[in-house]
Design a protein around this motif. Structure first.
Motif, mmCIF file in Angstrom:
data_model
loop_
_atom_site.group_PDB
_atom_site.id
_atom_site.type_symbol
_atom_site.label_atom_id
_atom_site.label_comp_id
_atom_site.label_asym_id
_atom_site.label_seq_id
_atom_site.Cartn_x
_atom_site.Cartn_y
_atom_site.Cartn_z
ATOM 1 N N GLU A 245 0.859 -1.189 0.000
ATOM 2 C CA GLU A 245 0.000 0.000 0.000
ATOM 3 C C GLU A 245 0.896 1.240 0.000
ATOM 4 N N ILE A 246 0.292 2.407 0.144
ATOM 5 C CA ILE A 246 1.086 3.650 0.082
ATOM 6 C C ILE A 246 1.183 4.242 1.480
ATOM 7 N N PRO A 247 2.346 4.077 2.126
ATOM 8 C CA PRO A 247 2.452 4.590 3.492
ATOM 9 C C PRO A 247 2.651 6.107 3.533
ATOM 10 N N LYS A 248 1.905 6.740 4.427
ATOM 11 C CA LYS A 248 2.108 8.167 4.690
ATOM 12 C C LYS A 248 2.410 8.284 6.177
ATOM 13 N N VAL A 249 3.572 8.801 6.488
ATOM 14 C CA VAL A 249 4.054 8.805 7.861
ATOM 15 C C VAL A 249 4.007 10.226 8.414
ATOM 16 N N TYR A 250 3.318 10.393 9.516
ATOM 17 C CA TYR A 250 3.207 11.723 10.107
ATOM 18 C C TYR A 250 3.612 11.699 11.579
ATOM 19 N N GLY A 251 4.397 12.697 11.967
ATOM 20 C CA GLY A 251 4.772 12.844 13.376
ATOM 21 C C GLY A 251 5.022 14.311 13.651
ATOM 22 N N SER A 252 5.341 14.622 14.895
ATOM 23 C CA SER A 252 5.527 16.046 15.202
ATOM 24 C C SER A 252 6.939 16.501 14.828
ATOM 25 N N GLU A 253 7.090 17.786 14.666
ATOM 26 C CA GLU A 253 8.390 18.388 14.342
ATOM 27 C C GLU A 253 9.462 17.952 15.349
ATOM 28 N N ARG A 254 9.060 17.710 16.611
ATOM 29 C CA ARG A 254 10.020 17.354 17.657
ATOM 30 C C ARG A 254 10.669 15.997 17.410
ATOM 31 N N ILE A 255 10.024 15.154 16.632
ATOM 32 C CA ILE A 255 10.646 13.855 16.315
ATOM 33 C C ILE A 255 10.807 13.700 14.797
ATOM 34 N N GLY A 293 -11.204 10.260 -0.812
ATOM 35 C CA GLY A 293 -10.674 9.036 -0.208
ATOM 36 C C GLY A 293 -9.765 8.281 -1.169
ATOM 37 N N ASN A 294 -8.642 7.793 -0.662
ATOM 38 C CA ASN A 294 -7.761 6.962 -1.472
ATOM 39 C C ASN A 294 -7.569 5.633 -0.731
ATOM 40 N N PRO A 295 -8.155 4.567 -1.256
ATOM 41 C CA PRO A 295 -8.125 3.287 -0.522
ATOM 42 C C PRO A 295 -6.732 2.700 -0.362
ATOM 43 N N ARG A 296 -5.751 3.195 -1.147
ATOM 44 C CA ARG A 296 -4.387 2.652 -1.049
ATOM 45 C C ARG A 296 -3.580 3.288 0.083
ATOM 46 N N LEU A 297 -3.987 4.442 0.554
ATOM 47 C CA LEU A 297 -3.179 5.129 1.576
ATOM 48 C C LEU A 297 -3.229 4.403 2.908
ATOM 49 N N ARG A 298 -2.079 4.328 3.573
ATOM 50 C CA ARG A 298 -2.002 3.804 4.942
ATOM 51 C C ARG A 298 -1.311 4.874 5.785
ATOM 52 N N PHE A 322 -8.815 12.323 8.666
ATOM 53 C CA PHE A 322 -8.385 11.156 7.871
ATOM 54 C C PHE A 322 -9.492 10.104 7.841
ATOM 55 N N LEU A 323 -10.085 9.859 8.988
ATOM 56 C CA LEU A 323 -11.112 8.809 9.072
ATOM 57 C C LEU A 323 -12.378 9.231 8.330
ATOM 58 N N LYS A 324 -12.726 10.493 8.483
ATOM 59 C CA LYS A 324 -13.930 10.997 7.815
ATOM 60 C C LYS A 324 -13.808 10.878 6.302
ATOM 61 N N SER A 325 -12.573 11.067 5.790
ATOM 62 C CA SER A 325 -12.383 10.992 4.337
ATOM 63 C C SER A 325 -12.030 9.553 3.919
ATOM 64 N N GLN A 326 -12.400 8.588 4.770
ATOM 65 C CA GLN A 326 -12.309 7.154 4.438
ATOM 66 C C GLN A 326 -10.873 6.644 4.272
#
Ligand code: F6R
Length: 390
Positions: A245-255, A293-298, A322-326
């Motif tokens: 799938e297509i990973p999208k990784v999000y974290g805070s600026e501090r890390i 919504g993009n069903p491939r995004l994780r 994120f959840l609202k947009s499926q």
């Protein structure tokens, strides 16, 4: 199945929560048949694809950290340092990034390029980190530091930088050889810490923090390797979540360093593509795309227990969007008590996740064919290093 996240859940089918705790290590799986995915990481597949046993190198991380922390560092006798300029590329640069984010009370600049900043001069300390000792960008910065007469220290497992440092009387710190640079992270990072401690740039409180962060490696080393089943193994769960799938990784600026490390290891170990961004910045642009919504995004949210309220609230709201947009979301919350604990934990269990990803992708995790090809061609066609005064 729920772990108290129902408030945010727009659709119960879309959330996967990975939770890693000292007393608790589980993930609530809602959207995936993880058992089926887990079959892919069989003993046979591991033997077949992890030919150079990078998993074995990752198992050594707690011991490598100890090795580095116990060795006395070589440093320069210089007390009035203005900035610390850390130079390195790729796996070696990762240790520099962690130092910069951790030492938020010190002026640390990380250079991942051929040249030092123009302003850097005689009162700025340069530490050149290159696991192989042969990376041309790092050698170029090292050579500029020599020319500018800057206080200079080097770290490598050998190579040109070791030879040149010995020839020129530059304090050199030799670390054990034979690992992939990215798998040598504890050696490089804790050696950097030792150098900075010797120069009183890392104070005793910080040093205790560093020593304690190494304990996180012990903790995870018993929980992330193949013998631990999927339902208790956060690294396997992460790999299963993003596989194909297509990973999208999000974290805070501090890390940021941990967010970027994960994205890079998905590519370098996993041989897969990934995207990443950081909060709060993504709330001002990237978030707008979550309409269609993009069903491939994780989506993987890298949270920490010490996220300030204004950041954790943003995480809550963006998750809702994120959840609202499926979209499918996995939230991570590593164990530990300091920012450095969280960063070290993330490095460890997410690196190992990317090894599983490589195996699922039927690729050898340690192999870096394109890097080797590029380095070889550049060496042959430009021979940049020969023009440096080393
Ligand atoms: C390979 C790896 C690379 C190298 C980079 C710089 O495992 O992680 O990103 O780290 O090409 O090489 P070194 O670390 O030897 O200076």
């Amino acid at each position: 199945m729920g772990v108290g996240w129902a408030d945010f859940r727009a659709s119960p089918d879309q959330e996967v929560r990975g939770f890693v705790g000292l007393n608790l290590l589980y993930a609530t799986l809602v959207s995936h048949n993880m058992d089926e995915a887990a079959e892919i990481v069989s003993e046979h597949e591991i033997r077949k694809y992890d030919r150079s046993n990078i998993l074995g190198d990752y198992r050594r991380w707690p011991a490598l950290a100890q090795e580095a922390l116990e060795r006395e560092a070589s440093a320069v006798d210089f007390s009035d340092i203005n900035h610390v300029v850390l130079c390195g590329m790729g796996g070696s640069a990762a240790s520099c990034d962690v130092v910069r984010e951790w030492l938020d009370d010190v002026d640390v600049v990380v250079v991942k390029d051929y040249h030092l900043p123009k302003w850097a001069g005689g009162r700025d300390l340069v530490i050149a980190v290159t696991y192989s000792g042969n990376t041309e960008e790092t050698l170029s910065c090292y050579s500029e530091a020599l020319k500018r007469g800057m206080p200079l220290v080097t770290i490598s497992s050998g190579g040109t930088i070791e030879v040149s440092s010995r020839k020129r009387g530059v304090p050199h710190n030799k670390v054990s050889s034979g690992l992939a640079p990215r798998a040598a992270f504890p050696l490089l990072f804790y050696t950097l810490v030792e150098v900075l401690r010797k120069m009183d740039i890392v104070c005793s409180r910080r040093f205790e923090e560093a020593k304690s962060s190494a304990k996180m490696l012990d903790f995870y080393s018993r929980r992330i390797f193949p013998e631990v089943p999927l339902k208790e193994n956060i690294s396997k769960q992460v790999a299963s979540f993003i596989y194909q799938e297509i990973p999208k990784v999000y974290g805070s600026e501090r890390i940021r360093c941990a967010v970027e490390r994960f994205r890079r290891m998905i590519s370098e170990n996993g041989k897969w593509h990934a995207m990443s961004d950081v909060l709060p910045e993504l709330c001002h642009n990237e978030i707008v795309s979550y309409i269609i919504g993009n069903p491939r995004l994780r989506i993987i949210l890298m949270r920490t227990k010490s996220d300030p309220l204004e950041i954790s609230k943003r995480f809550d709201i963006v998750k809702e969007i994120f959840l609202k947009s499926q979209h499918k979301v996995m939230e991570l919350m590593p164990e530990g008590s300091s920012l450095l604990d969280f960063i070290i934990s993330y490095f460890y269990f997410l690196d190992v996740a990317t090894v599983y990803l490589a195996i699922k992708n039927r690729q050898e995790p340690a192999k870096t064919e394109n890097i080797d090809y590029l380095k070889e061609r550049l060496g042959r066609e430009l021979n940049y290093v020969s023009k440096l005064s080393l």
